[in-house]
Design a protein around this motif. Structure first.
Motif, short mmCIF file in Angstrom:
data_model
loop_
_atom_site.label_atom_id
_atom_site.label_comp_id
_atom_site.label_asym_id
_atom_site.label_seq_id
_atom_site.Cartn_x
_atom_site.Cartn_y
_atom_site.Cartn_z
N VAL A 63 -19.37 41.71 -40.96
CA VAL A 63 -19.88 40.29 -41.29
C VAL A 63 -20.57 40.47 -42.53
N ASP A 64 -21.24 38.99 -42.99
CA ASP A 64 -21.65 38.74 -44.09
C ASP A 64 -23.19 38.71 -43.75
N TRP A 65 -24.04 39.64 -44.20
CA TRP A 65 -25.55 39.53 -44.05
C TRP A 65 -26.12 39.11 -44.98
N GLY A 66 -27.46 38.28 -44.96
CA GLY A 66 -28.11 37.79 -45.70
C GLY A 66 -29.52 38.11 -45.42
N TRP A 67 -30.47 37.63 -46.35
CA TRP A 67 -32.01 37.91 -45.98
C TRP A 67 -32.53 36.97 -44.91
N GLY A 68 -31.85 35.80 -44.79
CA GLY A 68 -32.01 35.19 -43.60
C GLY A 68 -31.96 35.78 -42.10
N ALA A 69 -31.03 36.79 -41.96
CA ALA A 69 -30.88 37.35 -40.67
C ALA A 69 -32.05 38.44 -40.61
N VAL A 70 -32.64 38.91 -41.65
CA VAL A 70 -33.64 39.83 -41.53
C VAL A 70 -34.89 39.04 -41.23
N LEU A 71 -35.14 37.95 -41.75
CA LEU A 71 -36.33 37.24 -41.58
C LEU A 71 -36.14 36.50 -40.21
N SER A 72 -35.02 36.25 -39.71
CA SER A 72 -34.94 35.78 -38.28
C SER A 72 -35.21 36.73 -37.19
N CYS A 73 -34.87 38.02 -37.45
CA CYS A 73 -35.05 39.32 -36.66
C CYS A 73 -36.88 39.22 -36.65
N LEU A 74 -37.33 39.26 -37.95
CA LEU A 74 -38.78 39.68 -37.80
C LEU A 74 -39.59 38.28 -37.11
N LEU A 75 -39.07 37.30 -37.47
CA LEU A 75 -39.95 36.14 -36.98
C LEU A 75 -39.95 36.39 -35.28
N PHE A 76 -38.52 36.60 -34.78
CA PHE A 76 -38.40 36.78 -33.12
C PHE A 76 -39.32 37.67 -32.76
N GLY A 77 -39.40 38.90 -33.57
CA GLY A 77 -40.25 40.04 -33.02
C GLY A 77 -41.69 39.54 -33.33
N MET A 78 -42.10 38.72 -34.35
CA MET A 78 -43.41 38.21 -34.32
C MET A 78 -43.84 37.55 -33.17
N ALA A 79 -42.84 36.42 -32.85
CA ALA A 79 -43.08 35.46 -31.61
C ALA A 79 -43.48 36.44 -30.23
N HIS A 80 -42.96 37.67 -30.23
CA HIS A 80 -43.33 38.33 -28.89
C HIS A 80 -44.57 39.30 -29.13
N ALA A 81 -44.62 39.68 -30.42
CA ALA A 81 -45.57 40.62 -30.43
C ALA A 81 -46.87 40.44 -31.12
N PHE A 82 -46.99 39.32 -31.83
CA PHE A 82 -48.32 38.93 -32.44
C PHE A 82 -48.98 37.63 -31.80
N GLY A 83 -50.13 37.55 -31.74
CA GLY A 83 -51.03 36.76 -30.86
C GLY A 83 -52.57 36.61 -31.52
N TYR A 84 -53.20 35.68 -31.17
CA TYR A 84 -54.43 35.51 -31.34
C TYR A 84 -55.33 34.92 -29.98
#
Length: 237
Positions: A167-188
């Motif tokens: 498959v053709d990967w771009g930085w969008g895939a990396v950022l999407s993974c990071l944001l998905f992880g942040m949505a579950h792991a980061f909070g205030y």
């Protein structure tokens, strides 16, 4: 207020890292689409939290049915816009010819990850609502957003591609993974920030597999089904 501060973390990651990546490769970067991606993240967060608790919960229940349904509806409406499109965001049942055969081993690996997690960290006895929610809402809301409209916007923002594993990967895939992880792991909450690295890893890695399936098959069908299986298994185990 806590919700707005929690939103600031993913947005700071997206815009800060996104701008750095964009400035390093300006010819393949669209600031406008990065801004669209940030707006999508904000809209999704507002709807998931019922406008940070300002809207009444008319559905009720132990789980966030109303927030998930509202966020899902918004994602579908955004995907229907001419600038996005259902097929281009993966909201189609059609599969790329030959892709399902190639995806079977990856799908099995995805299931294996969640089986191991479910066995290592079993949940308490589940109610009917627990199972119903986990078999529907997580995949139906999160996959069309993170691997659908958000991934599409990020792929428009960062157009350089590198082929890997078919498959053709771009930085969008990396950022999407990071944001998905942040949505579950980061909070205030209560005046302090929280971040769980284990949760980040346990969500970020399956997110990468889901993106591969989305790119390889051209559809969100498998990611949605597998996502809901993964979420529900710990309750069913």
């Amino acid at each position: 207020m806590n919700g707005l501060i929690s939103l600031a973390g993913p947005l700071a990651l997206l815009l800060g890292l996104g701008m750095a990546l964009g400035l390093a490769d300006r010819r393949n970067f669209s600031l406008r689409w990065l801004a669209v991606a940030a707006l999508l993240v904000a809209i999704n967060d507002v709807l998931l939290t019922r406008c940070y608790g300002l809207l009444p919960d008319v559905i009720g229940g132990e789980w966030n049915w109303q927030g998930k349904i509202a966020a899902f509806a918004a994602t579908i409406m955004i995907a229907a816009l001419p600038a996005f499109g259902f097929r281009r965001t993966g909201l189609t049942l059609a599969q790329v010819p030959g892709s399902l055969k190639a995806s079977v081993s990856v799908a099995v690996a995805y299931c294996a990850i969640f089986i191991v997690i479910g066995l290592l960290f079993p949940d308490e006895k589940a109610s009917a609502e627990d199972i119903a929610f986990q078999l529907t809402m997580p995949g139906l809301e999160e996959e069309p957003f993170y691997r659908g409209t958000l991934l599409f916007a990020l792929d428009q923002a960062f157009r350089r591609r590198k082929q890997l594993l078919g498959v053709d990967w771009g930085w969008g895939a990396v950022l999407s993974c990071l944001l998905f992880g942040m949505a579950h792991a980061f909070g205030y909450s209560d005046g302090s920030f929280s971040f769980d690295a284990i949760t980040m890893a346990l969500t970020g890695v399956p997110s990468g597999i889901a993106i591969w399936l989305r790119l390889r098959t051209g559809s969100l069908l498998l990611p949605i089904l597998l996502h809901n299986f993964g979420n529900a298994f710990s309750f069913l185990a």
